[in-house]
Design a protein around this motif. Structure first.
Motif, PDB file in Angstrom:
ATOM      1  N   VAL B  80       0.854  -1.177   0.000  1.00  0.00           N
ATOM      2  CA  VAL B  80       0.000   0.000   0.000  1.00  0.00           C
ATOM      3  C   VAL B  80       0.888   1.225   0.000  1.00  0.00           C
ATOM      4  N   ASP B  81       0.741   2.061  -1.016  1.00  0.00           N
ATOM      5  CA  ASP B  81       1.489   3.310  -1.060  1.00  0.00           C
ATOM      6  C   ASP B  81       2.990   3.072  -0.934  1.00  0.00           C
ATOM      7  N   GLY B  82       3.448   1.980  -1.519  1.00  0.00           N
ATOM      8  CA  GLY B  82       4.879   1.695  -1.480  1.00  0.00           C
ATOM      9  C   GLY B  82       5.363   1.005  -0.217  1.00  0.00           C
ATOM     10  N   THR B  83       4.476   0.813   0.768  1.00  0.00           N
ATOM     11  CA  THR B  83       4.880   0.159   2.004  1.00  0.00           C
ATOM     12  C   THR B  83       4.271  -1.238   2.056  1.00  0.00           C
ATOM     13  N   GLU B  84       5.095  -2.239   2.332  1.00  0.00           N
ATOM     14  CA  GLU B  84       4.549  -3.586   2.368  1.00  0.00           C
ATOM     15  C   GLU B  84       3.918  -3.870   3.726  1.00  0.00           C
ATOM     16  N   LEU B  85       2.722  -4.491   3.678  1.00  0.00           N
ATOM     17  CA  LEU B  85       2.038  -4.870   4.909  1.00  0.00           C
ATOM     18  C   LEU B  85       2.609  -6.179   5.423  1.00  0.00           C
ATOM     19  N   SER B  86       3.289  -6.103   6.568  1.00  0.00           N
ATOM     20  CA  SER B  86       3.757  -7.334   7.193  1.00  0.00           C
ATOM     21  C   SER B  86       3.403  -7.195   8.664  1.00  0.00           C
ATOM     22  N   SER B  87       3.972  -8.061   9.493  1.00  0.00           N
ATOM     23  CA  SER B  87       3.607  -7.947  10.906  1.00  0.00           C
ATOM     24  C   SER B  87       4.353  -6.796  11.587  1.00  0.00           C
ATOM     25  N   ASP B  88       5.156  -6.050  10.826  1.00  0.00           N
ATOM     26  CA  ASP B  88       5.872  -4.915  11.402  1.00  0.00           C
ATOM     27  C   ASP B  88       4.887  -3.812  11.811  1.00  0.00           C
ATOM     28  N   LEU B  89       4.810  -3.568  13.137  1.00  0.00           N
ATOM     29  CA  LEU B  89       3.806  -2.630  13.645  1.00  0.00           C
ATOM     30  C   LEU B  89       4.002  -1.217  13.096  1.00  0.00           C
ATOM     31  N   LYS B  90       5.250  -0.824  12.859  1.00  0.00           N
ATOM     32  CA  LYS B  90       5.508   0.529  12.363  1.00  0.00           C
ATOM     33  C   LYS B  90       4.867   0.740  10.998  1.00  0.00           C
ATOM     34  N   ASN B  91       5.065  -0.283  10.121  1.00  0.00           N
ATOM     35  CA  ASN B  91       4.464  -0.196   8.792  1.00  0.00           C
ATOM     36  C   ASN B  91       2.950  -0.153   8.881  1.00  0.00           C
ATOM     37  N   ILE B  92       2.393  -0.988   9.781  1.00  0.00           N
ATOM     38  CA  ILE B  92       0.936  -1.047   9.886  1.00  0.00           C
ATOM     39  C   ILE B  92       0.392   0.320  10.292  1.00  0.00           C
ATOM     40  N   ASP B  93       0.982   0.931  11.340  1.00  0.00           N
ATOM     41  CA  ASP B  93       0.475   2.230  11.782  1.00  0.00           C
ATOM     42  C   ASP B  93       0.664   3.300  10.712  1.00  0.00           C
ATOM     43  N   LYS B  94       1.758   3.201   9.954  1.00  0.00           N
ATOM     44  CA  LYS B  94       1.986   4.178   8.892  1.00  0.00           C
ATOM     45  C   LYS B  94       0.897   4.063   7.824  1.00  0.00           C
ATOM     46  N   ILE B  95       0.653   2.804   7.404  1.00  0.00           N
ATOM     47  CA  ILE B  95      -0.359   2.600   6.369  1.00  0.00           C
ATOM     48  C   ILE B  95      -1.730   3.026   6.865  1.00  0.00           C
ATOM     49  N   ARG B  96      -2.050   2.674   8.125  1.00  0.00           N
ATOM     50  CA  ARG B  96      -3.378   3.014   8.638  1.00  0.00           C
ATOM     51  C   ARG B  96      -3.590   4.519   8.697  1.00  0.00           C
ATOM     52  N   SER B  97      -2.524   5.277   8.946  1.00  0.00           N
ATOM     53  CA  SER B  97      -2.747   6.718   8.998  1.00  0.00           C
ATOM     54  C   SER B  97      -2.839   7.318   7.596  1.00  0.00           C
ATOM     55  N   GLU B  98      -2.451   6.552   6.577  1.00  0.00           N
ATOM     56  CA  GLU B  98      -2.559   7.044   5.185  1.00  0.00           C
ATOM     57  C   GLU B  98      -3.849   6.583   4.514  1.00  0.00           C
ATOM     58  N   VAL B  99      -4.461   5.537   5.074  1.00  0.00           N
ATOM     59  CA  VAL B  99      -5.626   4.929   4.438  1.00  0.00           C
ATOM     60  C   VAL B  99      -6.841   5.171   5.321  1.00  0.00           C
ATOM     61  N   GLY B 100      -7.844   5.888   4.785  1.00  0.00           N
ATOM     62  CA  GLY B 100      -9.059   6.117   5.555  1.00  0.00           C
ATOM     63  C   GLY B 100     -10.028   4.970   5.378  1.00  0.00           C
ATOM     64  N   MET B 101     -10.880   4.743   6.394  1.00  0.00           N
ATOM     65  CA  MET B 101     -11.852   3.662   6.230  1.00  0.00           C
ATOM     66  C   MET B 101     -13.201   4.063   6.817  1.00  0.00           C
ATOM     67  N   CYS B 102     -14.271   3.708   6.088  1.00  0.00           N
ATOM     68  CA  CYS B 102     -15.618   3.912   6.607  1.00  0.00           C
ATOM     69  C   CYS B 102     -16.303   2.573   6.735  1.00  0.00           C
ATOM     70  N   PHE B 103     -17.004   2.399   7.852  1.00  0.00           N
ATOM     71  CA  PHE B 103     -17.594   1.103   8.165  1.00  0.00           C
ATOM     72  C   PHE B 103     -19.098   1.116   7.949  1.00  0.00           C
ATOM     73  N   GLN B 104     -19.641  -0.089   7.855  1.00  0.00           N
ATOM     74  CA  GLN B 104     -21.091  -0.229   7.710  1.00  0.00           C
ATOM     75  C   GLN B 104     -21.825   0.423   8.895  1.00  0.00           C
ATOM     76  N   HIS B 105     -21.305   0.195  10.110  1.00  0.00           N
ATOM     77  CA  HIS B 105     -21.989   0.737  11.294  1.00  0.00           C
ATOM     78  C   HIS B 105     -21.308   1.991  11.818  1.00  0.00           C
ATOM     79  N   PHE B 106     -20.685   2.752  10.956  1.00  0.00           N
ATOM     80  CA  PHE B 106     -20.080   4.071  11.225  1.00  0.00           C
ATOM     81  C   PHE B 106     -18.932   4.011  12.228  1.00  0.00           C
TER      82      PHE B 106
END
Lengths: 426, 262
Positions: B80-106
């Motif tokens: 995602v956005d040049g960063t690979e999703l692995s179990s590395d927590l730093k990458n996960i938090d980086k990707i999550r702050s770049e990717v917005g998400m909307c849920f069915q139940h808000f």
């Protein structure tokens, strides 16, 4: 049949409810006299209450306040019921036990300052800077109650600053986690090895002491409040950590938390208190004399924390999974998500259970009478053993019950206030 | 939905670049023994609007939830956005702050006001000063047309308003990619339009979007690609016109006849 067509051209405006359908009359009609059966029950219950008061009040209202012994009450023809003199006579003892008379302003001052310390925790309108005082209050209270030199308390306080300084110095080169671990380690080492020699030395240079009072002089309501408040203050954060530990994905942390909670909950408090008063000395190195009240506070805290953890876990379980996901999806890390999103909601759900545990803990402090501490119940036993008051029962225990009730009822009302305040849907 | 149609007319302005936003390669996921996602290959370019549809249980929600690691995949790569999703927590938090998400139940935070919902992540994750975060939040609340609700709590808003707040909350993080997981399926019909209008506006501004939805009108007007999933696999993907008018696979034909048939 053909349906009749109908079209509303104007919408209706709201109107006030009809007279007689609001207020006290409406309430009585709905709740007391809504039908023949309910009316009969209401009247019967009302008569019962009147009867109880009719028998109780003449017993309770007696000119016996100044009696100095039970026999004085029995000999006085004007006194036909309760002998309240016991409370007048022994009031100071029930409050402070054998705490020196001329020093009793210290626990009273600590009690007064306690309200200043808990105000910013209980009410968010109180200025925030008072939280600094809240943080220091435990050490201040210990100094006021036990007296002696203030340097050990100040050095314990200094430990926090040392930990903070170490963290601050290392967070750059060594990274967040290492800095936290080393900071905590530095604080602990300071507390264990640094505090007492340094405090002794400073005391030699600048004496900062007030008359010391031994734990054996402690007792009465003062002791109950000391143990109860310390237990409440320490068991709450410990309970939160245990609840999070029990939910953790990490095997060792989870196992330790579950093991702790299940063990402590499976053991009666009284056995833990016996461990505190008798057994603990066997395990400690020879010569160390751990204060008995401190040992009891530790045991009460450990006990209440296990219950607290389960109550909070209930709150965590009640939160929809979507809250965790939304926090994750916004990029919040675990601790931020817990602190800002999960805990505020889980704690709110658990308020009744948390306050219930607090109330239980406070009442359980009376168990310390069994290991020989003179809390109000312990004092009642010794007061009843004196020649003056041998044979007195109701007056004394009623008064003790009332003292506890004032505190527990305040907690209960506060919990209701808080639940109401935190309601965000209406 | 005439307003919707008008806006869609602008869609020629929506530009798809050659730059890759998300790349999924041979991705597989299991729930225990159950093989939920099978060999998913998908490249999303920046500016693309992709609608993912399919019967329930087909793995479409799971697929987009893998893209910000709300679900873990066991095999293959997601970049995602040049960063690979692995179990590395730093990458996960980086990707999550770049990717917005909307849920069915808000999933708004009920103990915080609308404004606080919007400023929380910018303040705590991005370290934006509070005042600036509030200004940004008000800007996006105006964009979703509910600035006047800023000081209310989520429980006091209608479903449609809550979902628009959820979109604004995500936008406050200035994401480069938005994921929508059935954003309208918990809403009354009256409120679906207001949420879709907001999403269309986003698309017009060139946001990269992945939407799991059954709103076929939305797919026709906004998407530049429709993906049909069944039994954990991508069965068919095509431009919306082709996809709806000339579906190739039998499963797609059956699915479309069922949801468009009445």
């Amino acid at each position: 049949m053909k349906p009749e067509p109908y079209v509303r051209r104007e919408m209706l405006a709201p109107q006030p409810a009809p007279l007689g359908e609001t207020g006290i009359l409406r309430w009585m009609k709905a709740n007391l006299f809504s039908g023949p059966v309910n009316s009969v029950i209401s009247i019967a219950a009302g008569l019962f209450v009147l009867y109880v008061l009719y028998r109780l009040l003449p017993w309770a209202i007696q000119p016996s306040w100044n009696a100095t012994s039970l026999s004085q009450c029995q000999d006085d023809p004007n006194i036909t019921g309760a002998c309240w003199g016991v409370i007048h006579d022994r009031f100071n003892q029930l409050m402070f036990a054998f705490y020196p008379h001329e020093l009793q302003w210290r626990p009273l001052l600590a009690f007064g300052l306690m309200f200043v310390a808990i105000a910013p925790v209980l009410f968010d309108k109180v200025p925030r800077f008072l939280l600094a005082f809240t943080a220091m209050f435990p050490l201040l209270a210990i100094w006021l109650l036990w007296g002696g030199s203030a340097w050990p308390e100040l050095m314990v306080l200094a430990g926090f600053f040392i930990g903070y300084a170490v963290h601050k110095a290392l967070v750059g080169p060594a990274g967040e986690l290492t800095a936290i671990i080393l900071g905590v380690l530095a604080t602990l080492l300071w507390w264990i090895f640094g505090v007492s020699p340094v405090a002794e030395m400073l005391q030699g240079v600048v004496p900062l002491d007030i008359t010391p009072v031994e734990s054996s002089k402690f007792g009465g309501l003062m002791l109950s409040i000391t143990i109860g408040l310390a237990g409440i203050a320490f068991s709450f954060p410990l309970g939160i950590i245990l609840a999070l530990g029990r939910q953790s994905d990490m095997f060792i942390i989870k196992t330790l938390s579950v093991g702790y909670i299940e063990f402590i909950r499976g053991v009666p408090l009284i056995t833990l208190l016996f461990v505190a008063s008798v057994l603990l000395n066997y395990f400690l190195p020879r010569g160390t004399n751990f204060d008995l009240i401190l040992r009891v506070v530790i045991m009460v805290t450990l006990f209440a924390a296990a219950y607290m953890a389960e109550v909070i876990r209930g709150g965590l379980a009640a939160l929809p999974k979507g809250q965790y996901e939304a926090a994750d999806a916004l990029g919040l890390d675990y601790w931020k998500a817990m602190r800002l999103i999960i805990m505020p909601q889980a704690l709110k759900i658990s308020i009744p259970g948390i306050v219930g545990t607090f109330i239980g803990l406070f009442k359980d402090t009376t168990l310390v009478s069994i290991i020989g501490l003179l809390d109000p119940i312990g004092l009642a036993n010794s007061i009843r053993g004196t020649t003056d008051w041998n044979g007195i029962v109701w007056e004394l225990y009623l008064f003790i019950a009332l003292m506890f009730w004032v505190f527990t009822f305040s907690m209960s009302r506060y919990s209701m206030y808080l639940e109401n305040k935190l309601k965000t849907t209406h | 939905m005439t307003q919707t149609a008008e806006k869609a007319a602008n869609s020629s302005a929506m530009h798809v670049s050659d730059e890759v936003a998300i790349e999924v390669r041979n991705m597989n996921k299991w729930y225990g023994d159950f093989h939920v996602l099978k060999d998913i290959n998908l490249t999303v370019n920046r500016g693309e609007r992709i609608v993912i549809c399919g019967p329930s249980g087909s793995g479409k929600s799971t697929l987009i939830r893998c893209m910000n690691r709300l679900e873990e995949h066991q095999k293959g790569d997601i970049i995602v956005d040049g960063t690979e999703l692995s179990s590395d927590l730093k990458n996960i938090d980086k990707i999550r702050s770049e990717v917005g998400m909307c849920f069915q139940h808000f999933n708004l935070f009920p103990h915080l006001t609308i404004l606080e919902n919007c400023t929380l992540a910018p303040i705590w994750v991005r370290k934006t000063p509070k005042k600036e975060a509030e200004e940004t939040a008000m800007h996006f609340l105006e964009k979703v047309k509910i600035p006047e609700q800023a000081n209310k709590y989520p429980g006091q808003l209608s479903g449609g308003q809550q979902q628009r707040v959820a979109i604004a909350r995500s936008l406050c993080m200035k994401p480069r990619i938005m994921l929508f997981d059935e954003p309208t399926s918990a809403l009354d019909p009256e409120m679906i339009a207001e949420v879709l209008d907001t999403m269309i506006e986003l698309a017009e501004e060139g946001m990269t979007m992945l939407c799991v939805t059954h709103e076929m009108g939305f797919a026709r007007k906004v998407a530049n690609r429709v993906i049909f999933m069944d039994a954990g696999q991508i069965v068919e993907q095509n431009e919306p016109e082709e996809f709806f008018n000339n579906p190739q696979s039998e499963r797609t034909q059956l699915f479309l006849s069922q949801i468009l048939g009445h």
